[in-house]
Design a protein around this motif. Structure first.
Motif, short mmCIF file in Angstrom:
data_model
loop_
_atom_site.label_atom_id
_atom_site.label_comp_id
_atom_site.label_asym_id
_atom_site.label_seq_id
_atom_site.Cartn_x
_atom_site.Cartn_y
_atom_site.Cartn_z
N ALA A 23 44.78 2.76 6.51
CA ALA A 23 45.24 2.63 7.90
C ALA A 23 44.09 2.20 8.82
O ALA A 23 44.29 1.42 9.76
CB ALA A 23 45.84 3.95 8.38
N ASN A 24 42.88 2.68 8.52
CA ASN A 24 41.72 2.35 9.36
C ASN A 24 41.26 0.91 9.19
O ASN A 24 40.50 0.38 10.02
CB ASN A 24 40.54 3.29 9.03
CG ASN A 24 40.76 4.69 9.60
OD1 ASN A 24 41.48 4.86 10.58
ND2 ASN A 24 40.13 5.68 8.98
N VAL A 26 42.80 -1.76 9.70
CA VAL A 26 43.25 -2.64 10.79
C VAL A 26 42.20 -2.72 11.90
O VAL A 26 42.15 -3.71 12.64
CB VAL A 26 44.61 -2.18 11.36
CG1 VAL A 26 45.69 -2.26 10.29
CG2 VAL A 26 44.53 -0.78 11.93
N ASN A 27 41.37 -1.69 12.01
CA ASN A 27 40.34 -1.68 13.05
C ASN A 27 39.17 -2.61 12.72
O ASN A 27 38.35 -2.90 13.60
CB ASN A 27 39.82 -0.26 13.26
CG ASN A 27 40.91 0.69 13.73
OD1 ASN A 27 41.73 0.34 14.57
ND2 ASN A 27 40.94 1.89 13.16
N LEU A 29 39.66 -5.65 11.08
CA LEU A 29 40.09 -7.05 11.02
C LEU A 29 39.54 -7.78 12.24
O LEU A 29 39.68 -7.31 13.37
CB LEU A 29 41.62 -7.14 11.01
CG LEU A 29 42.33 -6.70 9.74
CD1 LEU A 29 43.84 -6.74 9.95
CD2 LEU A 29 41.95 -7.59 8.56
N ALA A 168 46.69 -8.58 1.98
CA ALA A 168 46.85 -9.12 3.34
C ALA A 168 46.52 -10.61 3.36
O ALA A 168 47.22 -11.41 4.00
CB ALA A 168 45.97 -8.34 4.31
N CYS A 172 49.18 -13.67 4.24
CA CYS A 172 48.86 -14.63 5.30
C CYS A 172 48.93 -16.06 4.77
O CYS A 172 49.45 -16.97 5.44
CB CYS A 172 47.49 -14.36 5.89
SG CYS A 172 47.39 -12.86 6.89
#
Length: 321
Positions: A23-24, A26-27, A29, A168, A172
């Motif tokens: 979850a972390n 995403v911080n 990216l 991810a 994309c």
């Protein structure tokens, strides 16, 4: 004696710890991720993914995902690369190098070599200030605070983070390439998945067994036709046009409702407007239709011409479900 509760508590802790690490992500990216994805998308060469140790295993899985979703990729083991396999990297290829620390001896030797022909180097590391981080043109930041391992040693959270970043990236690229289910089918022709994506109704149809009677055929003839073709149904035809069907269930209901069946003919008990499907439609769509209408057979027609009966057993036999 095994302490069941302690085992379950440990398993839950590991799962929660890894999920928090993911979850972390995403911080972390940033523009580098977007730019690296664009570079790969626009490249005329292959994508080479390399790593060592557990990161090499993750690299191999990422390559498998990319290949199956339309991005031509190669796996290069970092240790083998410096003993001859570096020749796999050709001018124009883009390289992703995966290493948690970014400072392992093999990576320090390999990273500069990967760029010597002008190749773009993308580092995937938890440490942007590492040798790999500084040597890379772009960095995919796979940062985790710690491992789920109680000794904070065995790669757990870190390899999961690498895997998720790879997924991810693959998704994309799928979107940039407008990669659709038809494209996916080309790369997955085998197994249940391939059949679900590729197999059409006509591929399963046995046109040598086309049960059919006329509207004025006797019930005895209808029963014989249903029994002979072993599909539990017969079509009722006027010329080549299906005007109805009779199932073995229709026969049972008729016998239950009527004391005298003398003079009863096919058109008296047939079901009008049966569900139909074209030979060119997907087998998976045929299955969905059967499930939606709680039936086990479909009449197959093409341009108004009767082609046969598709039975649920035909689909199950192919292993689609």
């Amino acid at each position: 004696m095994i302490n069941t509760q302690a085992i379950l508590d440990s398993a839950r802790k590991t799962i929660l710890t890894e999920s928090e690490s993911i979850a972390n992500l995403v911080n972390y990216l940033d523009e580098d991720f977007a730019k690296a994805t664009g570079i790969i998308h626009q490249s005329k060469g292959r994508l080479v993914v390399t790593g060592i140790g557990k990161s090499a295993i993750i690299a191999s899985k990422i390559v498998a995902t990319l290949n199956s979703t339309g991005t031509p990729s190669l796996f290069l083991h970092a240790a083998e690369a410096i003993h001859g396999d570096l020749g796999m990297v050709q001018p124009g290829d883009v390289v992703i190098c995966i290493s948690k620390s970014g400072n392992s001896p093999e990576i320090k030797v390999l990273a500069p070599l990967l760029k010597r022909d002008g190749n773009i180097l993308i580092g995937m590391t938890a440490n942007k200030d590492s040798f790999l981080g500084k040597e890379s043109d772009y960095v995919l930041h796979a940062y985790v605070e710690s491992e789920a391992c109680p000794n904070n040693l065995a790669p757990t959270n870190s390899t999961t983070a690498q895997l998720v970043l790879g997924d991810a990236l693959a998704v994309c690229l799928m979107e940039l390439n407008n990669f659709k289910s038809d494209d996916f089918a080309k790369y997955h022709p085998g197994g249940a998945l391939g059949k679900k994506l590729l197999l059409r109704v006509g591929d399963m149809l046995d046109d040598t067994h086309k049960p059919a009677v006329l509207p004025d055929s006797s019930i005895k003839q209808a029963i014989f036709e249903i029994s002979a073709k072993r599909l539990g149904v017969t079509a009722v035809l006027e010329g080549e046009k299906v005007v109805g069907i009779i199932t073995d269930g229709d026969i049972r209901r008729m016998l239950n409702d009527r004391d005298n069946i003398a003079g009863v003919v096919a058109k008296d008990i047939m079901t009008h407007n049966p569900k139909t499907i074209k030979p060119t439609e997907m087998a998976a769509d045929a299955l969905n239709t059967m499930e939606n209408f709680a039936i086990t057979q479909l009449v197959v027609e093409e341009n108004g011409e009767y082609k046969g009966i598709l039975h649920l057993h035909d689909i199950l036999k192919e292993g689609i479900v």
